[in-house]
Scaffold this active site. Structure first.
Site, short mmCIF file in Angstrom:
data_model
loop_
_atom_site.label_atom_id
_atom_site.label_comp_id
_atom_site.label_asym_id
_atom_site.label_seq_id
_atom_site.Cartn_x
_atom_site.Cartn_y
_atom_site.Cartn_z
N ASP A 132 0.84 -1.20 0.00
CA ASP A 132 0.00 0.00 0.00
C ASP A 132 0.88 1.25 0.00
O ASP A 132 2.01 1.23 0.51
CB ASP A 132 -0.90 0.02 1.24
N ASP A 137 -6.89 2.10 7.84
CA ASP A 137 -5.57 2.61 8.20
C ASP A 137 -5.66 4.08 8.56
O ASP A 137 -6.76 4.65 8.62
CB ASP A 137 -4.55 2.37 7.07
N TYR A 177 5.75 -8.84 8.60
CA TYR A 177 5.56 -7.39 8.78
C TYR A 177 5.78 -7.02 10.25
O TYR A 177 5.53 -7.83 11.15
CB TYR A 177 4.14 -6.97 8.43
N ARG A 197 -4.36 -4.52 7.46
CA ARG A 197 -5.38 -3.56 7.87
C ARG A 197 -6.60 -4.29 8.44
O ARG A 197 -7.14 -3.92 9.49
CB ARG A 197 -5.83 -2.71 6.67
#
Length: 297
Positions: free
Chosen positions: A38, A80, A66, A171
């Site tokens: 993203d 987000d 992540y 997310r």
């Protein structure tokens, strides 16, 4: 020039922007990327140059890791910190309750793709519909969370590390965790630290790439195709007389292949140790054969 550059994408640019940057630097049009990030996220974004673009598919099923920060008590329309706030709630949780909820999300779970995503719906990308204020029903998808580790909790922010399968939306994971905690949450920061064999401590910033190009030292940062594939599949060698069959996609015996458990593909070299391509490993009556599926010559 054929190979992969392990790029460290900064926040604020799309994955396609990173591809455009490299095209301008190298003067090469045939460049692609693996594992879209993203715009607001940073981290590992492998960029495939030249013939290496044919290898992207072999990295699509690899695991990803992540480090993410979620902010409890606030939900947004995008999931987000780039979206509009939908609701705020008081945060009344402690470390033990967070750890208990995180454990629930390890393993195979169902996720509903967010509206602000590139998932297609009747020929349109969901984010295109979302930007027009249209919300459609999405079918849940099964993804797998291999590990979920709490790094730090400083109310209302939770820092955690997650290892997951392809198709996992961090997310959405934050939103679901926030819902389970009863206070809601959104993703406030995301860094991808690994995609398959590509790790963040071996990545290169845009400035690193620009410097190497200007100094004529691109080979210092570009990973050969077969070297990048090595952690994913075993290797074998064929003799010159078999190469015509190889390039025509015929089956041929795979002798002395260094097999790994459940390996589906193998890197194929000639007698001079020149990388030829990738073959699918097939078994016929207890004999092992290879069929070329990607040539890199």
């Amino acid at each position: 020039m054929n190979g992969i550059i392990n790029c460290l994408k900064p926040p604020g640019m799309t994955s396609h922007d990173a591809v455009d940057f490299l095209r301008k630097q190298l003067g090469i049009k045939k460049i692609g990327h693996g594992g879209t990030l993203d715009p607001g996220a940073a981290g590992v974004l492998p960029l495939f140059v030249g013939k290496a673009t044919k290898a992207v598919e072999f990295f699509e099923e690899t695991t990803k890791e992540y480090v993410a920060e979620m902010t409890l008590g606030t939900t947004t329309d995008t999931g987000d910190n780039l979206g509009h706030v939908l609701e705020t709630k008081e945060v009344d949780v402690d470390v033990s309750s967070i750890l208990e909820v995180l454990r629930r999300f390890v393993g195979k779970i169902e996720q509903i793709p967010p509206m602000y995503s590139a998932v297609h719906y009747k020929g349109r990308k969901l984010y295109e519909l979302a930007r027009r204020g249209i919300t459609v029903e999405r079918q849940p998808r099964t993804v797998e969370i291999f590990s979920l580790e709490l790094i730090k909790f400083e109310k209302p922010r939770v820092l955690f590390r997650v290892s997951c399968s392809r198709g996992t939306y961090i997310r959405t994971l934050c939103e679901d965790i926030g819902r389970a905690l009863g206070c809601g949450a959104h993703l406030s920061c995301l860094v991808r630290t690994r995609l398959g064999p590509f790790q963040i401590f071996r990545s290169f910033t845009l400035e690193d790439i620009r410097t190497c190009v200007s100094q004529g030292e691109v080979q210092k940062i570009i990973i050969p195709i077969d070297e990048a594939l090595a952690p994913l599949m075993p290797s074998t060698r064929i003799w010159l007389k078999d190469q015509k069959l190889f390039f025509r996609g015929a089956l041929f015996p795979a002798k002395k292949i260094s097999m790994e458990q459940n390996a589906k593909y193998a890197r194929i070299y000639d007698q001079d140790n020149r990388f030829l391509g990738v073959g699918e490993i097939l078994t016929r009556e207890d004999n092992i054969y290879l069929k070329v599926i990607k040539s890199f010559q």
